[in-house]
Scaffold this active site. Structure first.
Site, PDB file in Angstrom:
ATOM      1  N   SER A 126      14.066  -5.014   9.906  1.00 19.29           N
ATOM      2  CA  SER A 126      14.690  -6.302   9.654  1.00 19.29           C
ATOM      3  C   SER A 126      14.680  -6.721   8.184  1.00 19.29           C
ATOM      4  O   SER A 126      15.358  -7.683   7.821  1.00 19.29           O
ATOM      5  CB  SER A 126      13.977  -7.379  10.476  1.00 19.29           C
ATOM      6  OG  SER A 126      12.625  -7.529  10.070  1.00 19.29           O
TER       7      SER A 126
ATOM      8  N   SER B  95       9.937  -2.732  10.382  1.00 18.04           N
ATOM      9  CA  SER B  95      10.915  -3.547   9.639  1.00 18.04           C
ATOM     10  C   SER B  95      10.808  -3.444   8.120  1.00 18.04           C
ATOM     11  O   SER B  95      11.705  -3.908   7.409  1.00 18.04           O
ATOM     12  CB  SER B  95      10.806  -5.011  10.053  1.00 18.04           C
ATOM     13  OG  SER B  95      11.438  -5.211  11.290  1.00 18.04           O
TER      14      SER B  95
ATOM     15  N   LYS C 171      11.454 -11.886   1.278  1.00 11.00           N
ATOM     16  CA  LYS C 171      12.188 -11.948   2.547  1.00 11.00           C
ATOM     17  C   LYS C 171      12.227 -13.394   3.047  1.00 11.00           C
ATOM     18  O   LYS C 171      11.198 -14.091   3.025  1.00 11.00           O
ATOM     19  CB  LYS C 171      11.504 -11.031   3.564  1.00 11.00           C
ATOM     20  CG  LYS C 171      12.206 -10.894   4.902  1.00 11.00           C
ATOM     21  CD  LYS C 171      11.502  -9.862   5.775  1.00 11.00           C
ATOM     22  CE  LYS C 171      12.136  -9.681   7.137  1.00 11.00           C
ATOM     23  NZ  LYS C 171      11.469  -8.627   7.938  1.00 11.00           N
TER      24      LYS C 171
END
Lengths: 470, 64
Positions: free
Chosen positions: A155, A179, A79
């Site tokens: 997210s 997330s 990420k």
């Protein structure tokens, strides 16, 4: 493009049997990632050159009889809020100072590389791991591979998309209020946030200091367990790091749930008016299957679940506001609208509100410990509905949607999302399995037993672009 | 709480908060804050549960 392994477990076998090399696997997945990029926007940066060099090193090690474990030669994504020495880190924002990323790998990335993993790219996310994509920032809007008109969840959007489409075999997400678990749920894969402090968050741009986790996302529970075994461990560079023995993540993965007790927290989680009937039916169907497999199922009640969710929200936004306040004063227009609006909500709280949230945190932690005395895990929906469409977001405020995830960031409990089927519109359904602190192996045991009896996690979106299909 | 606050007092409260924090906002975000201020205050009001009255905050946090 030939047949490719679906899981880390399968790929590890192929690599050791000589059915494929890491270079062949990495090159194939990179080609696929490039092909899908304009359609789903899974990556912010693809790292072809360094990835192929790492794959070559993995193959050299295999040839020399050096085996660093199950991640050697496996393509993994990170990420883009976690630092890597060989690629920029943006947090999907024009606000983050590019100099922030001029540093060595985050602890978790170091661990992956030491285990022989191949880092293929930096994955998309919601700006600073909060809010909702704002196309005016110039970053691609990540899209759900099961239906590109829908959100992939956030997210850790890119990680969910890339694993679902088979662009990577595993990836890192972060989770402050769901997330990892939301994109896992909406993209139909598995993902866990482990006990708070078990994995270092050094080298990650913070959102909520006391709630943040970095954790694994992959197609199967087994793969998540393999990744977490590598990622876990004390790190003096993270003030929240737990100095405890790392549990054996794979210890209980025998397909059995005999003797285990599953608690179903009915109030708030199952009787919530916002809960989609198809989600509820999917989770209860999964629980029935586990019951048939030998688990005992009992109904329980977790008091103050709604207040706990509010305490998580107040804590997250307050801690984020402390980090972002200066930039919100001097350059708010550079943030995406939904990010600055979310974080700035904390300006409407008081100092007493934050402390009160921590007192509620004490209460809810005690309540949860009491409930967990009588069960091994709790099972509930991960999200109240399947992935929302982008069109729906403009008219519906996410604030009115209950969160079933954030509570377990507040308590620091291990919590995993796994797929349990599909809605009538073809979108993944998911359940959440919550365990006692440091009892990740029990959470994995239950999830793995379910996946031994189902194949939802092995479904791949039928999304075709320019002649490439997943 | 939302029924108790008229728009004038909400605007006064939001203006004071923005001034105190030195936060510039555009018109759309300002309207969002004014519209949501009562709901947010109502939400954080739910944190005042009786059971937390004499509980210490989890400021030194451990999941164990």
């Amino acid at each position: 493009m030939g047949e490719m392994p679906l899981t880390i477990e399968e790929a590890a076998g192929w690599l050791r049997s000589g059915k494929i090399t890491s270079q062949e696997l990495t090159a194939a997945l990179l080609a696929r990632a490039h092909a899908y990029q304009d359609t789903v926007g899974a990556f912010i940066t693809l790292m072809d050159e360094s990835a192929l060099a790492e794959a070559k090193a993995a193959d050299t090690n295999f040839a020399a009889g050096i085996d660093k474990g199950p991640l050697q030669g496996i393509p993994i994504g990170v990420k883009d809020i976690i630092a890597t020495i060989d690629a920029p880190s943006t947090a999907n924002s024009n606000v983050l100072d590019p100099a922030w990323g001029n540093r060595e790998d985050a602890t978790v990335v170091k661990k992956l590389r030491q285990a022989g993993a191949v880092i293929v790219g930096k994955l998309s996310l919601n700006e600073f791991a909060i809010g909702w994509p704002d196309p005016t920032t110039g970053f691609r809007v990540p899209r759900n591979p099961w239906n590109v008109a829908h959100s992939p969840g956030g997210s850790s959007s890119g990680t969910g998309i890339a694993v679902a489409l088979g662009l990577i075999l595993g990836g890192l997400g972060t989770d402050t209020g769901g997330s990892i678990r939301f994109p896992a749920a909406f993209c139909g894969i598995s993902g866990i946030k482990q006990t708070f402090g078990l994995v270092s968050k050094e080298g990650c741009v913070p959102l909520g200091y006391s709630l943040d986790h970095i954790g694994p996302m992959a197609r199967s529970v087994y793969d998540c367990a393999v990744m977490l075994q590598v990622l876990a461990g004390y790190d003096p560079l993270d003030p929240c790091s737990l100095n405890v023995a790392v549990p054996e993540m794979l210890a209980g993965l025998d397909g059995s749930v005999e003797g285990l007790t599953i608690g179903l927290p009915i109030p708030y989680f199952f009787d919530n008016p916002a809960l989609d009937p198809e989600v509820k039916a999917g989770v209860l169907g999964a629980v029935d299957l586990l019951k048939e497999a030998g688990a005992k199922v009992v109904e329980v009640a977790l008091s103050y679940a709604e207040e706990g969710s509010i305490a998580q929200r107040v804590t997250m936004f307050s801690e984020a506001f402390a980090y972002h306040e200066g930039d919100l004063q001097t350059k708010p227009e550079i943030y995406g609208r939904y990010t600055r609006r979310s974080i700035r909500e904390a300006a409407l709280y008081t100092g007493a509100d934050y402390v009160q949230a921590q007192r509620v945190r004490s209460v809810i932690k005690q309540k949860l410990a009491g409930v967990m005395q009588g069960v091994d895990v709790l099972v509930m929906p991960t999200a109240a509905s399947p992935a929302p469409s982008f069109a729906d977001f403009e008219t519906n405020s996410t604030k009115d949607v209950p969160s079933f995830c954030g509570l377990f960031n507040l308590t620091g409990s291990p919590a995993m999302s796994i797929p349990v089927g599909f809605s009538s519109r073809g979108l993944p359904l998911s359940m959440q399995i919550v365990g006692k602190p440091l009892a990740e192996s029990t959470v994995f045991k239950v999830g793995h037993a379910y996946q031994q009896r189902t194949n939802w996690h092995l479904k791949v979106p039928e999304l075709t672009v320019e002649g490439v299909s997943a | 709480m939302s029924e108790e606050m008229d728009r004038e007092s909400i605007i006064k409260a939001v203006d004071e908060i923005l001034r105190t924090h030195n936060l510039p906002v555009d018109k759309e975000d300002y309207e969002w804050m004014v519209n949501n201020y009562p709901k947010i205050r109502e939400m954080v009001g739910k944190l005042r549960i009786p059971e937390a009255r004499y509980v210490s905050p989890a400021l030194v946090f451990s999941p164990l």
